[in-house]
Write a protein that holds these residues in place. Structure first.
Motif, PDB file in Angstrom:
ATOM      1  N   VAL A 365     -11.057  66.864   6.549  1.00 25.75           N
ATOM      2  CA  VAL A 365     -10.474  67.851   5.303  1.00 25.75           C
ATOM      3  C   VAL A 365     -10.788  69.754   5.530  1.00 25.75           C
ATOM      4  O   VAL A 365     -10.710  70.281   4.817  1.00 25.75           O
ATOM      5  CB  VAL A 365     -10.831  67.423   3.956  1.00 25.75           C
ATOM      6  N   HIS A 366     -12.461  69.744   5.687  1.00 25.95           N
ATOM      7  CA  HIS A 366     -12.659  70.886   5.907  1.00 25.95           C
ATOM      8  C   HIS A 366     -13.736  71.487   7.239  1.00 25.95           C
ATOM      9  O   HIS A 366     -14.588  70.392   7.090  1.00 25.95           O
ATOM     10  CB  HIS A 366     -13.533  70.813   4.616  1.00 25.95           C
ATOM     11  N   THR A 367     -14.124  72.708   7.710  1.00 21.47           N
ATOM     12  CA  THR A 367     -14.560  72.545   8.742  1.00 21.47           C
ATOM     13  C   THR A 367     -15.224  74.032   8.112  1.00 21.47           C
ATOM     14  O   THR A 367     -14.414  74.844   8.215  1.00 21.47           O
ATOM     15  CB  THR A 367     -13.712  72.514   9.966  1.00 21.47           C
ATOM     16  N   GLU A 368     -16.608  74.280   8.307  1.00 19.65           N
ATOM     17  CA  GLU A 368     -17.608  74.862   8.358  1.00 19.65           C
ATOM     18  C   GLU A 368     -18.346  76.237   9.183  1.00 19.65           C
ATOM     19  O   GLU A 368     -18.914  74.808   9.552  1.00 19.65           O
ATOM     20  CB  GLU A 368     -17.810  75.199   6.406  1.00 19.65           C
ATOM     21  N   SER A 369     -18.267  76.972   9.956  1.00 22.23           N
ATOM     22  CA  SER A 369     -19.064  77.823  10.478  1.00 22.23           C
ATOM     23  C   SER A 369     -20.321  77.862   9.719  1.00 22.23           C
ATOM     24  O   SER A 369     -20.231  78.730   8.868  1.00 22.23           O
ATOM     25  CB  SER A 369     -18.444  78.864  11.535  1.00 22.23           C
ATOM     26  N   HIS A 370     -21.510  78.285  10.799  1.00 17.22           N
ATOM     27  CA  HIS A 370     -22.395  79.076  10.747  1.00 17.22           C
ATOM     28  C   HIS A 370     -23.216  80.171  11.595  1.00 17.22           C
ATOM     29  O   HIS A 370     -24.315  80.275  11.318  1.00 17.22           O
ATOM     30  CB  HIS A 370     -23.678  77.840  10.342  1.00 17.22           C
ATOM     31  N   GLY A 371     -22.516  80.493  13.095  1.00 17.50           N
ATOM     32  CA  GLY A 371     -22.839  80.985  13.811  1.00 17.50           C
ATOM     33  C   GLY A 371     -24.134  80.524  14.483  1.00 17.50           C
ATOM     34  O   GLY A 371     -24.587  81.263  14.999  1.00 17.50           O
ATOM     35  N   SER A 372     -24.850  79.348  14.662  1.00 20.70           N
ATOM     36  CA  SER A 372     -25.718  78.653  15.035  1.00 20.70           C
ATOM     37  C   SER A 372     -25.570  77.083  14.886  1.00 20.70           C
ATOM     38  O   SER A 372     -25.269  76.589  13.941  1.00 20.70           O
ATOM     39  CB  SER A 372     -27.211  79.359  14.261  1.00 20.70           C
ATOM     40  N   GLY A 373     -26.619  76.985  15.349  1.00 23.38           N
ATOM     41  CA  GLY A 373     -26.453  75.409  15.566  1.00 23.38           C
ATOM     42  C   GLY A 373     -27.181  74.616  13.983  1.00 23.38           C
ATOM     43  O   GLY A 373     -27.713  75.175  14.023  1.00 23.38           O
TER      44      GLY A 373
END
Length: 462
Positions: A365-373
């Motif tokens: 239902v949701h995906t959020e990116s963080h720019g790093s593992g």
């Protein structure tokens, strides 16, 4: 407390009281790059900026010479930096995205602090104490009420990978030896009754003729539903244990994953699991003898159909047909979350994302990116009891997000980011462990051998 009973290495390890221990300068230094903030101190690469940019002076010392005139935000404070491990010989590693290995580092066979791999919080009516586990083979006990003095340390004679404090027990998963097989390493789990810590720990045994918990190193231990203990190992095996009379008894073994088990949780009699190598999430039904009911594959469209597809018939709001929903890198942790909106499971990955899954139908239902593992996660709460997701990154940075949509912020809004260059954070590698505590506190451990003690301060505007 006079000490803990023996354990570790098949009962041959011992515990040692160690007085005040080794503290890393209390609340940290002042000064720093107060006026310098860029993308490293802001949002994830290419993403929206954070709601707050923490003030370096306030974060590190608890005070700011600019007071209410400060152009940055007084929202988080570092209370202590503790040296929570001893140096060990680092092994040469040139691998990338190696979950338990170098985390993109170029180690050159030198002495470095042992990573702090796990954190447990022991809270009673009148005290708070913190357990840390480390790859130097020790778990340690710190007294939060006495400026985090080290009260005790215990040698497990093998890497401590996971600690869990639940039901007034301390569970420790590690790689050690047993008397039946003294020449090989096996996966061990010991459990101390914190009501009687001087007693020897209870040991998890697969069988009388197999006096160990797993055939390979134990990577994770989780207590679920109050009386079930889940454990996973380096080779993809999951075991389910239950307490009977005076020992923990093996009740089921789950096979299907390839590689190290990195996440385990349970929601409504369904065990969710994940492994770093195969990049999948599996759902097991304990009411059906642990049968694997669903598999969420790596980086594929989970709406594409098939008997093992948990998203068949997903209602509106699920991922659109043809859209990828699985992770594309090693999955590092799982975290359950319940709210008025429903029941969910959060997953994190070295692909840099955190995903939210509906625990009822498996929809992403949701995906959020963080720019790093993303290496570690925990759910905490601010001073007004809004749920806050804490995220530990490969870079050593820490991010905080609100979880639920509010009138002032969307769901998973980035609240702030912490890093060693501009505010405070871990150096020399990832933030391996995050654990929530009472009164908006949280604790982090990293490859730098540090235990950092934090607290959310004031109104986060949610």
């Amino acid at each position: 407390m006079s000490g803990f009973g023996g354990g570790g290495g098949g009962g041959r390890g011992g515990g040692r009281g160690r007085g005040r221990g080794n503290r890393g300068g209390g609340r940290g230094g002042g000064g720093g790059y107060h006026q310098r903030h860029d993308n490293m101190a802001g949002g994830q690469q290419g993403g929206p900026p954070p709601k707050f940019k923490p003030c370096s002076d306030f974060t590190q010392t608890g005070s700011c010479p600019r007071g209410h005139n400060c152009s940055f935000h007084h929202v988080v404070q570092l209370h202590a930096q503790i040296d929570a491990s001893t140096p060990i010989q680092s092994q040469q590693s040139h691998q990338k995205n190696n979950y338990r290995g170098g985390y993109n580092q170029q180690n050159q066979n030198r002495m470095t602090p042992a990573p702090v791999s796990s954190i447990g919080v022991w809270q009673t009516d009148n005290m708070i104490k913190i357990f840390t586990g480390s790859h130097d083979g020790f778990w340690r006990l710190w007294n939060a009420s006495a400026k985090f003095v080290k009260e005790f340390e215990h040698n497990m004679s093998g890497k401590v990978e996971t600690l869990e404090v639940a039901s007034n027990f301390l569970f420790c998963g590690f790689e050690g030896t047993c008397m039946a097989l003294p020449n090989v390493k096996v996966g061990m789990i010991h459990a101390w009754n914190l009501s009687a810590p001087n007693n020897p720990p209870l040991e998890f045994h697969m069988h009388n003729l197999a006096p160990y918990a797993h055939a390979s190193a134990v990577s994770i231990v989780k207590v679920v539903e109050g009386d079930k203990i889940l454990s996973g190992d380096r080779h993809g095996t999951i075991r389910v244990w239950q307490f009977q009379v005076d020992k923990f008894v093996l009740s089921n073994t789950l096979h299907g994953h390839i590689g190290e088990i990195t996440g385990l949780t349970a929601v409504d009699n369904m065990v969710w699991s994940t492994a770093a190598t195969d990049q999948t999430i599996r759902l097991w039904d304990l009411s059906k003898n642990g049968e694997c009911q669903h598999v969420i594959p790596s980086g594929t469209n989970a709406n594409a159909g098939g008997a093992n597809n948990p998203q068949q018939g997903v209602p509106n709001g699920a991922a659109a047909a043809g859209a990828p929903s699985g992770h594309t890198g090693a999955i590092t942790s799982l975290l359950p979350f319940k709210s008025s909106a429903g029941s969910f499971v959060l997953s994190s990955s070295l692909d840099g994302t955190v995903k939210a899954w509906n625990s009822t139908d498996g929809a992403c239902v949701h995906t959020e990116s963080h720019g790093s593992g993303v290496v570690s996660m925990a759910l905490s709460a601010d001073q007004k009891n809004h749920p806050i997701l804490l995220v530990g990154l490969e870079s050593g940075n820490i991010m905080a997000r609100n979880v639920m949509q509010t009138p002032n912020a969307p769901a998973f809004c980035l609240l702030f980011s912490l890093n060693s260059r501009y505010t405070a954070g871990h150096t020399d590698g990832p933030c391996r462990a995050i654990k929530e505590g009472p009164s908006a506190t949280f604790y982090t451990g990293g490859d730098d051998g540090k235990l950092l003690v934090w607290q959310l301060i004031g109104d986060l505007g949610l």
